[in-house]
Design a protein around this motif. Sequence first.
Motif, PDB file in Angstrom:
ATOM      1  N   ILE A 271       0.858  -1.188   0.000  1.00  0.00           N
ATOM      2  CA  ILE A 271       0.000   0.000   0.000  1.00  0.00           C
ATOM      3  C   ILE A 271       0.890   1.232   0.000  1.00  0.00           C
ATOM      4  CG2 ILE A 271      -1.807   1.251   1.229  1.00  0.00           C
ATOM      5  CD1 ILE A 271      -2.704  -1.391   2.447  1.00  0.00           C
ATOM      6  N   LEU A 272       0.847   1.964  -1.090  1.00  0.00           N
ATOM      7  CA  LEU A 272       1.665   3.173  -1.198  1.00  0.00           C
ATOM      8  C   LEU A 272       1.103   4.285  -0.335  1.00  0.00           C
ATOM      9  CD1 LEU A 272       2.336   3.205  -5.047  1.00  0.00           C
ATOM     10  CD2 LEU A 272       3.869   2.409  -3.233  1.00  0.00           C
ATOM     11  N   PHE A 273      -0.178   4.536  -0.465  1.00  0.00           N
ATOM     12  CA  PHE A 273      -0.840   5.602   0.278  1.00  0.00           C
ATOM     13  C   PHE A 273      -2.202   5.100   0.733  1.00  0.00           C
ATOM     14  CE2 PHE A 273       1.741   7.628  -3.060  1.00  0.00           C
ATOM     15  CZ  PHE A 273       2.663   8.270  -2.260  1.00  0.00           C
ATOM     16  N   GLY A 274      -2.711   5.722   1.780  1.00  0.00           N
ATOM     17  CA  GLY A 274      -4.017   5.360   2.314  1.00  0.00           C
ATOM     18  C   GLY A 274      -4.173   5.944   3.706  1.00  0.00           C
ATOM     19  N   TRP A 275      -5.293   5.629   4.321  1.00  0.00           N
ATOM     20  CA  TRP A 275      -5.545   6.123   5.684  1.00  0.00           C
ATOM     21  C   TRP A 275      -6.035   4.968   6.549  1.00  0.00           C
ATOM     22  CZ3 TRP A 275      -3.987  10.442   7.874  1.00  0.00           C
ATOM     23  CH2 TRP A 275      -4.466  10.747   9.155  1.00  0.00           C
ATOM     24  N   PRO A 276      -5.141   4.373   7.355  1.00  0.00           N
ATOM     25  CA  PRO A 276      -5.559   3.279   8.232  1.00  0.00           C
ATOM     26  C   PRO A 276      -6.586   3.750   9.261  1.00  0.00           C
ATOM     27  CG  PRO A 276      -3.180   3.302   7.974  1.00  0.00           C
ATOM     28  CD  PRO A 276      -3.682   4.589   7.391  1.00  0.00           C
ATOM     29  N   ASP A 277      -7.719   3.083   9.283  1.00  0.00           N
ATOM     30  CA  ASP A 277      -8.815   3.401  10.199  1.00  0.00           C
ATOM     31  C   ASP A 277      -8.817   2.345  11.296  1.00  0.00           C
ATOM     32  OD1 ASP A 277     -11.169   3.851  11.537  1.00  0.00           O
ATOM     33  OD2 ASP A 277     -12.412   4.013   9.735  1.00  0.00           O
ATOM     34  N   THR A 283      -7.905   0.023   5.807  1.00  0.00           N
ATOM     35  CA  THR A 283      -7.163   1.168   5.290  1.00  0.00           C
ATOM     36  C   THR A 283      -7.966   1.775   4.159  1.00  0.00           C
ATOM     37  OG1 THR A 283      -5.023   0.223   5.918  1.00  0.00           O
ATOM     38  CG2 THR A 283      -5.015   1.929   4.218  1.00  0.00           C
ATOM     39  N   ARG A 284      -8.429   2.984   4.377  1.00  0.00           N
ATOM     40  CA  ARG A 284      -9.297   3.653   3.410  1.00  0.00           C
ATOM     41  C   ARG A 284      -8.466   4.383   2.350  1.00  0.00           C
ATOM     42  NH1 ARG A 284     -14.415   3.713   5.545  1.00  0.00           N
ATOM     43  NH2 ARG A 284     -14.599   3.353   7.804  1.00  0.00           N
ATOM     44  N   PHE A 285      -9.080   4.596   1.201  1.00  0.00           N
ATOM     45  CA  PHE A 285      -8.506   5.389   0.110  1.00  0.00           C
ATOM     46  C   PHE A 285      -7.126   4.863  -0.315  1.00  0.00           C
ATOM     47  CE2 PHE A 285     -10.501   8.318   3.288  1.00  0.00           C
ATOM     48  CZ  PHE A 285     -11.748   8.400   2.678  1.00  0.00           C
ATOM     49  N   LYS A 286      -6.925   3.572  -0.259  1.00  0.00           N
ATOM     50  CA  LYS A 286      -5.588   3.038  -0.487  1.00  0.00           C
ATOM     51  C   LYS A 286      -5.245   2.933  -1.963  1.00  0.00           C
ATOM     52  CE  LYS A 286      -7.243  -1.726   0.207  1.00  0.00           C
ATOM     53  NZ  LYS A 286      -7.119  -2.915   1.088  1.00  0.00           N
ATOM     54  N   VAL A 287      -3.973   3.191  -2.231  1.00  0.00           N
ATOM     55  CA  VAL A 287      -3.382   2.985  -3.547  1.00  0.00           C
ATOM     56  C   VAL A 287      -2.313   1.921  -3.368  1.00  0.00           C
ATOM     57  CG1 VAL A 287      -2.097   4.027  -5.442  1.00  0.00           C
ATOM     58  CG2 VAL A 287      -3.809   5.381  -4.199  1.00  0.00           C
ATOM     59  N   GLU A 288      -2.468   0.781  -4.040  1.00  0.00           N
ATOM     60  CA  GLU A 288      -1.602  -0.347  -3.745  1.00  0.00           C
ATOM     61  C   GLU A 288      -1.044  -0.971  -5.015  1.00  0.00           C
ATOM     62  OE1 GLU A 288      -4.226  -2.809  -1.497  1.00  0.00           O
ATOM     63  OE2 GLU A 288      -5.089  -3.793  -3.274  1.00  0.00           O
ATOM     64  N   ILE A 289       0.062  -1.691  -4.826  1.00  0.00           N
ATOM     65  CA  ILE A 289       0.680  -2.463  -5.904  1.00  0.00           C
ATOM     66  C   ILE A 289       0.580  -3.930  -5.531  1.00  0.00           C
ATOM     67  CG2 ILE A 289       2.782  -2.896  -7.220  1.00  0.00           C
ATOM     68  CD1 ILE A 289       3.684  -0.082  -6.530  1.00  0.00           C
ATOM     69  N   PRO A 290      -0.125  -4.733  -6.300  1.00  0.00           N
ATOM     70  CA  PRO A 290      -0.309  -6.145  -5.949  1.00  0.00           C
ATOM     71  C   PRO A 290       1.020  -6.886  -5.797  1.00  0.00           C
ATOM     72  CG  PRO A 290      -1.779  -5.510  -7.734  1.00  0.00           C
ATOM     73  CD  PRO A 290      -0.825  -4.362  -7.533  1.00  0.00           C
ATOM     74  N   VAL A 291       1.054  -7.799  -4.826  1.00  0.00           N
ATOM     75  CA  VAL A 291       2.149  -8.762  -4.611  1.00  0.00           C
ATOM     76  C   VAL A 291       3.425  -8.119  -4.055  1.00  0.00           C
ATOM     77  CG1 VAL A 291       3.531 -10.619  -5.665  1.00  0.00           C
ATOM     78  CG2 VAL A 291       1.253 -10.129  -6.546  1.00  0.00           C
ATOM     79  N   TRP A 324       2.231   6.406   8.292  1.00  0.00           N
ATOM     80  CA  TRP A 324       2.700   7.638   7.672  1.00  0.00           C
ATOM     81  C   TRP A 324       4.106   8.027   8.118  1.00  0.00           C
ATOM     82  CZ3 TRP A 324       1.142   9.527   3.376  1.00  0.00           C
ATOM     83  CH2 TRP A 324      -0.162   9.259   2.934  1.00  0.00           C
ATOM     84  N   SER A 325       4.475   7.759   9.364  1.00  0.00           N
ATOM     85  CA  SER A 325       5.836   8.084   9.789  1.00  0.00           C
ATOM     86  C   SER A 325       6.854   7.250   9.015  1.00  0.00           C
ATOM     87  CB  SER A 325       5.999   7.865  11.297  1.00  0.00           C
ATOM     88  OG  SER A 325       5.757   6.512  11.649  1.00  0.00           O
ATOM     89  N   PHE A 326       6.510   5.985   8.748  1.00  0.00           N
ATOM     90  CA  PHE A 326       7.402   5.131   7.970  1.00  0.00           C
ATOM     91  C   PHE A 326       7.540   5.651   6.542  1.00  0.00           C
ATOM     92  CE2 PHE A 326       8.044   1.508   5.095  1.00  0.00           C
ATOM     93  CZ  PHE A 326       9.240   1.013   5.593  1.00  0.00           C
ATOM     94  N   ARG A 327       6.442   6.059   5.934  1.00  0.00           N
ATOM     95  CA  ARG A 327       6.497   6.551   4.550  1.00  0.00           C
ATOM     96  C   ARG A 327       7.214   7.882   4.450  1.00  0.00           C
ATOM     97  NH1 ARG A 327       3.484   2.724   5.097  1.00  0.00           N
ATOM     98  NH2 ARG A 327       2.723   1.395   3.388  1.00  0.00           N
TER      99      ARG A 327
END
Length: 468
Positions: A271-277, A283-291, A324-327
């Motif tokens: 998951i590149l970006f998103g908002w963990p709820d 994780t909402r609004f996530k943008v991810e790369i499979p695998v 977010w701190s990790f990213r």
Amino acid sequence: MLGIEAIDLARVQFAFTISFHIIFPAITIGLASYLAVLEGLWLKTQRDTYRHLYHFWSKIFAVNFAMGVVSGIVMAYQFGTHWSGFSAFAGSVTGPLLTYEVLTAFFLEAGFLGVMLFGWERVGRGLHFFATCMVALGTLVSMFWILSSNSWMQTPQGHEIIDGVVIPVDWMKIVFNPSFPYRLAHMALAAFLSTALFVAASAAWLLLRGKQSPEVRTMLSMALIMLAITAPLQAVVGDFHGLNTLEHQPAKIAAIEGHWDNSSGEPTPLILFGWPDMAGEETRFKVEIPVLGSLLLKHSLTEQIPALKEFAPEDRPNSTIVFWSFRLMVGLGMLMILLAIVGNTLRIKGRLYESRRFLLFTLGMGPAGLVALLAGWFTTEVGRQPWVVYGLLRTADAASAHSAVHLSISLSVFVVVYLAVFGTGVIYMMRLVNKGPSDPSSPALGGPGHQRTPARPLSAANESLTTH
């Protein structure tokens, strides 16, 4: 205080003080080694450029060292005042480890710091260089013991618990616990990166102001060489550190990745970006790369990483923060690699010192090392929650029995005092940087007048705060 519980205020106060503190030792570690390199190069080449840079950065080192010592003492007291449960439970391990730091690192630094800062014309060149190397070694030894103590809290071993108290049984296992080598290397590289970016940004600022001296150019050149070595190496060490964390703290990795569910049986995406709820367990609004998550963390195209739902809600770290701190840390790390590539490409083309856009980029990256370091510490410490000693002592059981009112008052006092004291120190350092290196025809032997015996490290930085 606004409905915040006492335990939260205690955590915020400790986070505030350690965040202020960590930036000073990081720069101290890097600058001490940088000064040793500068003096070694001067002894080898006799080029005055290295001597001028040594005296310039030794003043900034002195101010930074003094602020690091003061801020560190405050933290030591907080273990007893705010975290008495932790001290009672694990003091038999952390107490000796911090004592070893004092007996080795502090004594080493204290024994040679005066010679380093004030002995340039009072002792021989060989002895002075030896003192500088011993101070640099002392900063690294200090980091060794601090990281050993903190790493044991992350991956405890070598102990028994008798009557609710930790009893050491194998000090080698305690000191060299499973996460220690990776975290030590990661922190050392972070310190060198932070210092290299600080030095590079200082040079960029001076070059942008038209100070095209050999000293300023050498500052930028040496900083970019260090960046080219340490920035890619940090990425490799970070990968190994992540694999170690996956083995010993899987909930932390799940929170960092914002990964909640493995029910699909599919390999884990990145998951590149998103908002963990945390409440909604997704994780909402996530943008991810499979695998890609499985590939990076398991080095496999099929294996899954642990998911947050595999852990009880009370055992889950706050994914919203560490995600977010990790990213932020990784994103800044990628920019550091880019800075090193662009800078050294410009060096090859002969345009390193004239490219205004690159110098502005370098100046803007000045704080990036320290911001990434803080983001990394937030990832590590928040990701360990709800444990102070992972799997053994919960944070709620480690705190002292203070009221929210008392903690809110002390937190407010800390904020005001720290901003005033350390803010002044940082402004002073920036003014030293702004003056730039010069030819010290007579290096300082003390404070103003240079005749008295120096009483403190700050005597080495004798410039007035007033501007001319």
